[in-house]
Write a protein that holds these residues in place. Structure first.
Motif, PDB file in Angstrom:
ATOM      1  N   THR A 186      -5.595  -2.965 -18.775  1.00  0.00           N
ATOM      2  CA  THR A 186      -5.174  -4.247 -18.207  1.00  0.00           C
ATOM      3  C   THR A 186      -6.338  -4.876 -17.471  1.00  0.00           C
ATOM      4  O   THR A 186      -6.770  -4.379 -16.428  1.00  0.00           O
ATOM      5  N   ASN A 187      -6.837  -5.977 -17.996  1.00  0.00           N
ATOM      6  CA  ASN A 187      -7.981  -6.652 -17.381  1.00  0.00           C
ATOM      7  C   ASN A 187      -7.625  -8.110 -17.101  1.00  0.00           C
ATOM      8  O   ASN A 187      -6.493  -8.426 -16.808  1.00  0.00           O
TER       9      ASN A 187
ATOM     10  N   THR B 238      -7.260  -7.829 -13.045  1.00  0.00           N
ATOM     11  CA  THR B 238      -8.477  -7.303 -12.416  1.00  0.00           C
ATOM     12  C   THR B 238      -9.024  -8.279 -11.394  1.00  0.00           C
ATOM     13  O   THR B 238      -9.452  -7.887 -10.296  1.00  0.00           O
ATOM     14  N   GLU B 239      -9.021  -9.571 -11.723  1.00  0.00           N
ATOM     15  CA  GLU B 239      -9.535 -10.589 -10.812  1.00  0.00           C
ATOM     16  C   GLU B 239      -8.796 -10.579  -9.479  1.00  0.00           C
ATOM     17  O   GLU B 239      -9.409 -10.621  -8.395  1.00  0.00           O
ATOM     18  N   ILE B 240      -7.475 -10.495  -9.542  1.00  0.00           N
ATOM     19  CA  ILE B 240      -6.678 -10.529  -8.316  1.00  0.00           C
ATOM     20  C   ILE B 240      -6.916  -9.295  -7.461  1.00  0.00           C
ATOM     21  O   ILE B 240      -7.086  -9.382  -6.235  1.00  0.00           O
ATOM     22  N   LEU B 241      -6.959  -8.136  -8.095  1.00  0.00           N
ATOM     23  CA  LEU B 241      -7.189  -6.913  -7.327  1.00  0.00           C
ATOM     24  C   LEU B 241      -8.594  -6.875  -6.733  1.00  0.00           C
ATOM     25  O   LEU B 241      -8.789  -6.373  -5.616  1.00  0.00           O
ATOM     26  N   GLU B 242      -9.572  -7.413  -7.448  1.00  0.00           N
ATOM     27  CA  GLU B 242     -10.939  -7.469  -6.911  1.00  0.00           C
ATOM     28  C   GLU B 242     -11.011  -8.382  -5.699  1.00  0.00           C
ATOM     29  O   GLU B 242     -11.701  -8.089  -4.723  1.00  0.00           O
ATOM     30  N   ARG B 243     -10.293  -9.481  -5.740  1.00  0.00           N
ATOM     31  CA  ARG B 243     -10.290 -10.388  -4.590  1.00  0.00           C
ATOM     32  C   ARG B 243      -9.595  -9.750  -3.391  1.00  0.00           C
ATOM     33  O   ARG B 243     -10.026  -9.916  -2.246  1.00  0.00           O
TER      34      ARG B 243
ATOM     35  N   PRO C 198      -6.640   0.984 -10.131  1.00  0.00           N
ATOM     36  CA  PRO C 198      -7.005  -0.071  -9.194  1.00  0.00           C
ATOM     37  C   PRO C 198      -5.809  -0.776  -8.579  1.00  0.00           C
ATOM     38  O   PRO C 198      -5.969  -1.689  -7.765  1.00  0.00           O
ATOM     39  N   GLY C 199      -4.595  -0.351  -8.943  1.00  0.00           N
ATOM     40  CA  GLY C 199      -3.397  -1.104  -8.605  1.00  0.00           C
ATOM     41  C   GLY C 199      -2.777  -0.828  -7.257  1.00  0.00           C
ATOM     42  O   GLY C 199      -1.601  -1.149  -7.047  1.00  0.00           O
ATOM     43  N   TRP C 200      -3.507  -0.242  -6.329  1.00  0.00           N
ATOM     44  CA  TRP C 200      -2.989  -0.042  -4.966  1.00  0.00           C
ATOM     45  C   TRP C 200      -3.290  -1.299  -4.159  1.00  0.00           C
ATOM     46  O   TRP C 200      -4.461  -1.663  -3.968  1.00  0.00           O
ATOM     47  N   PHE C 201      -2.262  -1.966  -3.651  1.00  0.00           N
ATOM     48  CA  PHE C 201      -2.463  -3.255  -2.997  1.00  0.00           C
ATOM     49  C   PHE C 201      -1.526  -3.418  -1.811  1.00  0.00           C
ATOM     50  O   PHE C 201      -0.503  -2.736  -1.693  1.00  0.00           O
TER      51      PHE C 201
END
Length: 440
Positions: free
Chosen positions: A59-60, A64-69, A84-87
């Protein structure tokens, strides 16, 4: 006249709207709540499930953009397993506002779909209740991201619901014998001494396979732990049994327990529980049942909090800081599409010409009655299945797509495709697909 109207502002709906708007489509996103994110924010469903194949994130894009921000200000992390999905759901809610506004999406909150207007095999407009009264909104294309297939059902698209594979028309009734996956009501507890709690777990259960711990680069301790009564014995089981003997919790409260640390909230814990149990299968499409679920869930939450404060080290001074305003609904209606994704497609890692999403997430069924069993398959490591565009299209309305958990699938297949990373992929694909249709 809009190019595109999206009904529903969860992960799939936001992804659809943003993707289309960035391609130059005039886009209106209509949401019945006063915030975006759906289950991710209103349901407090954090973290997102991992979606990897051969150590590659499937899933990119916008996901990915939202999690990076979020990561830039400490409100998301990449866990030690690569997920990467811990938010932080609070900051996710704010960031989704920003992403939509920056991308040119027009937002409409507190707005409830009530009716549609069609001409032949095309939708022309949707009617919504707003603070100003009933209002019509016209568009060239529409996307149903409501989760419950509310727009598709009003437009006359047949659907299936729950365990029944019977095809139901918009005027048909769901059988009383139909069972659904369990509802949940998630919550957060604050002022937890996380270091004392995790140290206690490591001491009494040093070889547990149910817990994991990870220190981030900024020295925030992330962890998860779980307890499922009918699947395994856990060294903390004795505490739950004692809590039941003392009447603080009941067997339903103890049957499913899962917690996670939250990035950006160093003394808070997110609960993927309680699973709500009742004397019958609760129907997420019945307001009487969802009302009961809210009442039962909030009682269960208070019992769990009392139990944790008494029995779990680190929770002595904790308190309930948030109860999800949105019920955790795993499935309800599934539209009848041009193709129906099946359990066999998932288990055989089937591929399609028009791939909208790729996934390794297994069959994952949460039972709420004796009619169906809990089921959690094994995550595929070296291969994946695909979700085709045809699951989002239907034979009834030409200019209507469905995205998210309500797409065309069997009951078991839906239990796999419903996770947030898949919804982000489906939505982004749908937005780009519609933009190509409109812009040529």
């Amino acid at each position: 006249m809009w190019d595109l109207i999206v009904l529903g502002g969860g992960s799939a709906g936001v992804a659809t709207a943003v993707a289309a708007a960035r391609k130059g489509c005039s886009t209106l996103l209509i949401e019945k709540m006063n915030f975006l994110g759906g289950q991710a924010t209103g349901g407090l469903v954090t973290p997102m499930m991992k979606n990897f194949c051969n150590d590659e994130n499937l899933t990119n894009g916008l996901y990915t953009e939202i999690l990076e921000r979020l990561k830039k200000n400490g409100n998301s992390i990449v866990y030690e397993d690569g997920n990467p999905g811990w938010f932080n759901p609070v900051y996710m809610k704010c960031l989704l506002d920003d992403i939509c506004v920056e991308s040119g999406v027009n937002l409409l909150f507190d707005t409830i779909l009530t009716d549609i207007k069609s001409e032949g095999e095309n939708l022309v407009a949707v009617t919504c209740n707003t603070h100003s009264g009933p209002t019509n909104y016209l568009a060239k294309y529409f996307v149903d991201a409501t989760g419950d297939a509310a727009l598709s059902t009003l437009a006359g698209v047949p659907f299936r619901a729950g365990t029944s594979e019977e095809v139901i028309t918009s005027t048909g009734q769901i059988s009383q014998d139909t069972d659904f996956q369990a509802l949940s009501l998630r919550f957060i507890m604050a002022n937890v001494d996380i270091y004392a709690f995790t140290g206690w777990i490591r001491e009494i259960d040093p070889e547990t396979e149910m817990s994991s711990f990870y220190n981030t680069s900024d020295d925030q301790l992330m962890f998860s732990t779980a307890h499922v009564t009918d699947q395994c014995e856990w060294d903390l089981s004795s505490y739950f049994k004692q809590g039941m003997r003392e009447g603080i919790i009941d067997e339903f409260d103890a049957s499913y327990f899962q917690i996670f640390a939250i990035p950006g909230q160093k003394n808070s814990i997110a609960f993927n529980c309680p699973r709500i149990n009742f004397y019958k299968s609760l129907n997420p499409l019945d307001s009487n049942d969802t009302t009961q679920a809210q009442l039962i869930g909030r009682r269960q939450i208070r019992r769990l909090a009392k139990f944790l404060k008494k029995f779990f080290v680190g929770f002595e001074d904790s308190y309930i800081s948030e109860i999800a305003p949105v019920l955790g609904v795993r499935e309800s209606r599934r539209v009848l599409g041009k193709y129906t994704l099946t359990e066999e497609d998932i288990r055989s890692n089937k591929k399609f010409p028009n791939c909208a999403a790729k996934s390794t997430y297994p069959i994952d069924i949460h039972s709420q009655s004796d009619k169906i069993d809990d089921e959690l398959g094994t995550t595929k490591i070296h291969d994946y299945y695909e979700i085709p565009l045809e699951c989002m299209l239907n034979d009834k309305v030409n200019n209507l797509l469905s995205v998210g958990r309500c797409i065309s699938s069997t009951f078991k297949a839906q239990s796999s495709l419903r996770i947030q990373p898949n919804c982000w992929q489906m939505g982004e694909y749908a937005g780009n697909y519609i933009a190509e249709k409109i812009k040529g």
